[in-house]
Structures are given as C-alpha cells and as structure tokens.
Design a protein around this motif. Structure first.
Motif, PDB file in Angstrom:
ATOM      1  N   GLY A 145       0.812  -1.206   0.000  1.00 24.21           N
ATOM      2  CA  GLY A 145       0.000   0.000   0.000  1.00 24.21           C
ATOM      3  C   GLY A 145       0.843   1.251   0.000  1.00 24.21           C
ATOM      4  O   GLY A 145       2.055   1.199  -0.155  1.00 24.21           O
ATOM      5  N   SER A 146       0.155   2.384   0.191  1.00 25.89           N
ATOM      6  CA  SER A 146       0.820   3.683   0.229  1.00 25.89           C
ATOM      7  C   SER A 146       0.714   4.249   1.633  1.00 25.89           C
ATOM      8  O   SER A 146      -0.381   4.313   2.199  1.00 25.89           O
ATOM      9  N   VAL A 147       1.849   4.661   2.174  1.00 24.93           N
ATOM     10  CA  VAL A 147       1.888   5.224   3.525  1.00 24.93           C
ATOM     11  C   VAL A 147       2.791   6.447   3.537  1.00 24.93           C
ATOM     12  O   VAL A 147       3.544   6.687   2.593  1.00 24.93           O
ATOM     13  N   GLN A 148       2.721   7.174   4.645  1.00 25.89           N
ATOM     14  CA  GLN A 148       3.600   8.325   4.833  1.00 25.89           C
ATOM     15  C   GLN A 148       4.863   7.887   5.565  1.00 25.89           C
ATOM     16  O   GLN A 148       4.871   6.860   6.254  1.00 25.89           O
ATOM     17  N   PRO A 149       5.929   8.654   5.429  1.00 25.04           N
ATOM     18  CA  PRO A 149       7.150   8.330   6.172  1.00 25.04           C
ATOM     19  C   PRO A 149       6.886   8.192   7.666  1.00 25.04           C
ATOM     20  O   PRO A 149       6.123   8.974   8.246  1.00 25.04           O
ATOM     21  N   GLY A 150       7.503   7.182   8.252  1.00 22.47           N
ATOM     22  CA  GLY A 150       7.336   6.926   9.672  1.00 22.47           C
ATOM     23  C   GLY A 150       6.229   5.948  10.005  1.00 22.47           C
ATOM     24  O   GLY A 150       6.153   5.466  11.147  1.00 22.47           O
ATOM     25  N   GLU A 151       5.387   5.676   9.041  1.00 26.38           N
ATOM     26  CA  GLU A 151       4.279   4.742   9.290  1.00 26.38           C
ATOM     27  C   GLU A 151       4.738   3.294   9.103  1.00 26.38           C
ATOM     28  O   GLU A 151       5.904   3.030   8.771  1.00 26.38           O
ATOM     29  N   SER A 152       3.779   2.383   9.326  1.00 24.21           N
ATOM     30  CA  SER A 152       4.095   0.956   9.300  1.00 24.21           C
ATOM     31  C   SER A 152       3.200   0.215   8.320  1.00 24.21           C
ATOM     32  O   SER A 152       2.075   0.656   8.029  1.00 24.21           O
ATOM     33  N   LEU A 153       3.708  -0.896   7.850  1.00 27.41           N
ATOM     34  CA  LEU A 153       2.947  -1.837   7.026  1.00 27.41           C
ATOM     35  C   LEU A 153       3.412  -3.237   7.368  1.00 27.41           C
ATOM     36  O   LEU A 153       4.577  -3.431   7.744  1.00 27.41           O
ATOM     37  N   THR A 154       2.493  -4.193   7.191  1.00 30.17           N
ATOM     38  CA  THR A 154       2.885  -5.595   7.324  1.00 30.17           C
ATOM     39  C   THR A 154       2.499  -6.324   6.045  1.00 30.17           C
ATOM     40  O   THR A 154       1.358  -6.256   5.597  1.00 30.17           O
ATOM     41  N   LEU A 155       3.482  -7.001   5.470  1.00 31.20           N
ATOM     42  CA  LEU A 155       3.252  -7.854   4.310  1.00 31.20           C
ATOM     43  C   LEU A 155       3.103  -9.296   4.781  1.00 31.20           C
ATOM     44  O   LEU A 155       3.756  -9.708   5.747  1.00 31.20           O
ATOM     45  N   SER A 156       2.268 -10.051   4.077  1.00 30.01           N
ATOM     46  CA  SER A 156       2.151 -11.469   4.382  1.00 30.01           C
ATOM     47  C   SER A 156       2.331 -12.280   3.110  1.00 30.01           C
ATOM     48  O   SER A 156       2.045 -11.801   2.012  1.00 30.01           O
ATOM     49  N   CYS A 157       2.832 -13.496   3.280  1.00 30.87           N
ATOM     50  CA  CYS A 157       3.048 -14.409   2.161  1.00 30.87           C
ATOM     51  C   CYS A 157       2.588 -15.786   2.602  1.00 30.87           C
ATOM     52  O   CYS A 157       3.185 -16.373   3.515  1.00 30.87           O
ATOM     53  N   ALA A 158       1.539 -16.279   1.966  1.00 34.86           N
ATOM     54  CA  ALA A 158       1.023 -17.613   2.269  1.00 34.86           C
ATOM     55  C   ALA A 158       1.557 -18.581   1.227  1.00 34.86           C
ATOM     56  O   ALA A 158       1.334 -18.393   0.029  1.00 34.86           O
ATOM     57  N   ALA A 159       2.268 -19.596   1.700  1.00 35.27           N
ATOM     58  CA  ALA A 159       2.891 -20.574   0.805  1.00 35.27           C
ATOM     59  C   ALA A 159       2.125 -21.890   0.843  1.00 35.27           C
ATOM     60  O   ALA A 159       1.716 -22.343   1.911  1.00 35.27           O
ATOM     61  N   SER A 160       1.964 -22.483  -0.323  1.00 30.26           N
ATOM     62  CA  SER A 160       1.358 -23.810  -0.395  1.00 30.26           C
ATOM     63  C   SER A 160       2.127 -24.648  -1.399  1.00 30.26           C
ATOM     64  O   SER A 160       2.781 -24.119  -2.295  1.00 30.26           O
ATOM     65  N   GLY A 161       2.058 -25.949  -1.197  1.00 30.24           N
ATOM     66  CA  GLY A 161       2.734 -26.854  -2.114  1.00 30.24           C
ATOM     67  C   GLY A 161       4.190 -27.108  -1.782  1.00 30.24           C
ATOM     68  O   GLY A 161       4.878 -27.808  -2.521  1.00 30.24           O
ATOM     69  N   ILE A 162       4.684 -26.526  -0.691  1.00 34.05           N
ATOM     70  CA  ILE A 162       6.067 -26.755  -0.265  1.00 34.05           C
ATOM     71  C   ILE A 162       6.113 -26.843   1.251  1.00 34.05           C
ATOM     72  O   ILE A 162       5.192 -26.376   1.932  1.00 34.05           O
ATOM     73  N   SER A 163       7.200 -27.408   1.745  1.00 37.14           N
ATOM     74  CA  SER A 163       7.456 -27.385   3.170  1.00 37.14           C
ATOM     75  C   SER A 163       8.477 -26.295   3.451  1.00 37.14           C
ATOM     76  O   SER A 163       9.566 -26.299   2.883  1.00 37.14           O
ATOM     77  N   LEU A 164       8.133 -25.362   4.329  1.00 41.21           N
ATOM     78  CA  LEU A 164       9.068 -24.291   4.646  1.00 41.21           C
ATOM     79  C   LEU A 164      10.214 -24.776   5.525  1.00 41.21           C
ATOM     80  O   LEU A 164      11.170 -24.042   5.767  1.00 41.21           O
ATOM     81  N   ASP A 165      10.112 -26.020   6.009  1.00 40.21           N
ATOM     82  CA  ASP A 165      11.159 -26.537   6.883  1.00 40.21           C
ATOM     83  C   ASP A 165      12.501 -26.652   6.164  1.00 40.21           C
ATOM     84  O   ASP A 165      13.555 -26.554   6.793  1.00 40.21           O
ATOM     85  N   ASP A 166      12.465 -26.881   4.834  1.00 39.24           N
ATOM     86  CA  ASP A 166      13.723 -27.079   4.127  1.00 39.24           C
ATOM     87  C   ASP A 166      13.900 -26.099   2.980  1.00 39.24           C
ATOM     88  O   ASP A 166      14.601 -26.384   2.011  1.00 39.24           O
ATOM     89  N   HIS A 167      13.238 -24.953   3.082  1.00 44.84           N
ATOM     90  CA  HIS A 167      13.379 -23.908   2.081  1.00 44.84           C
ATOM     91  C   HIS A 167      13.784 -22.604   2.764  1.00 44.84           C
ATOM     92  O   HIS A 167      13.422 -22.350   3.908  1.00 44.84           O
ATOM     93  N   THR A 168      14.501 -21.793   2.027  1.00 40.01           N
ATOM     94  CA  THR A 168      14.698 -20.411   2.429  1.00 40.01           C
ATOM     95  C   THR A 168      13.506 -19.612   1.915  1.00 40.01           C
ATOM     96  O   THR A 168      13.129 -19.752   0.743  1.00 40.01           O
ATOM     97  N   ILE A 169      12.911 -18.796   2.769  1.00 36.50           N
ATOM     98  CA  ILE A 169      11.781 -17.965   2.353  1.00 36.50           C
ATOM     99  C   ILE A 169      11.947 -16.570   2.910  1.00 36.50           C
ATOM    100  O   ILE A 169      12.420 -16.387   4.031  1.00 36.50           O
TER     101      ILE A 169
END
Length: 123
Positions: free
Chosen positions: A10-34
């Motif tokens: 999104g668009s924010v002003q300086p000093g503000e916060s954002l959180t990005l999320s990434c939902a993964a399917s079809g792989i195991s994150l145990d043996d991947h770099t993400i």
C-alpha cells in the motif's frame, strides 16, 4: 504445485508501518529459504529479509532495527513487519522461496517468486 500469495502492500507516509504477508502452499518451509526481496524504481533487486535454510535469519543493513520477519508455521505464512518506513523503502516487494538458496541473496537461486506487492512511502 507451489503457490505464493502476498498481501499487505500500500501507500503510507514516512514513519508509518505496514505488514506484508506471504502464504505458501505446495512446499514445506522446513527445508526452504523464504523471505522478501524488493526492487525500487531504477534500482537492482535487493534481498530484504529471509529465514534461511542454514538456520539463520538475515536482514539487509538498511532495514535492521525497522523491519522484522516472522512466521506462522502451522499456516505456512511468513510476515514482514515494516516500521518507520522511509521514502527509500518504496519498491515492489516479492516473496520468494528456494530450496538451494542460502543467505540474503537466496532469491537468485532456483525457486519460486510471488507476483509482488507495491509499497510506496511518500509524504
């Protein structure tokens, strides 16, 4: 079939916060770099942060102390919490996984990228 679904840009002003999320399917994150890399206007790609399959968590210097990567293993979701955002953080942010990639430039190794989500920091 591997899928990476991002949300949270999104668009924010300086000093503000954002959180990005990434939902993964079809792989195991145990043996991947993400993690997340970004590409700003006129700039090269830059690794931002990742959980590496060497057991370490990496951050690029410019975001240390401001960004935090976290994960919910049960949901196969990874988050990038971005605080104190600056105009120079403006970029398209990509979630990426790689089984062979290690360290902050893991995304350069064979793997999968999401479509990217735009983050714009401007007053």
């Amino acid at each position: 079939q591997v899928q990476l679904v991002e949300s949270g840009g999104g668009s924010v002003q300086p000093g503000e916060s954002l959180t990005l999320s990434c939902a993964a399917s079809g792989i195991s994150l145990d043996d991947h770099t993400i993690g997340w890399f970004r590409q700003g206007p006129g700039k090269e790609r830059e690794g931002v942060s990742c959980f590496s399959n060497d057991g370490n968590t990496y951050y690029t210097d410019s975001v240390k102390g401001r960004f935090t990567i976290s994960r919910e293993n049960a949901k196969n979701v990874v988050y990038l919490h971005m605080n104190s955002l600056k105009p120079e953080d403006t970029a398209k942010y990509y979630c990426a996984v790689s089984k062979s990639g290690v360290g902050i430039r893991w995304y350069e190794s064979p793997g999968y990228w999401a479509m990217g989500t735009q983050v714009t920091v401007s007053s």
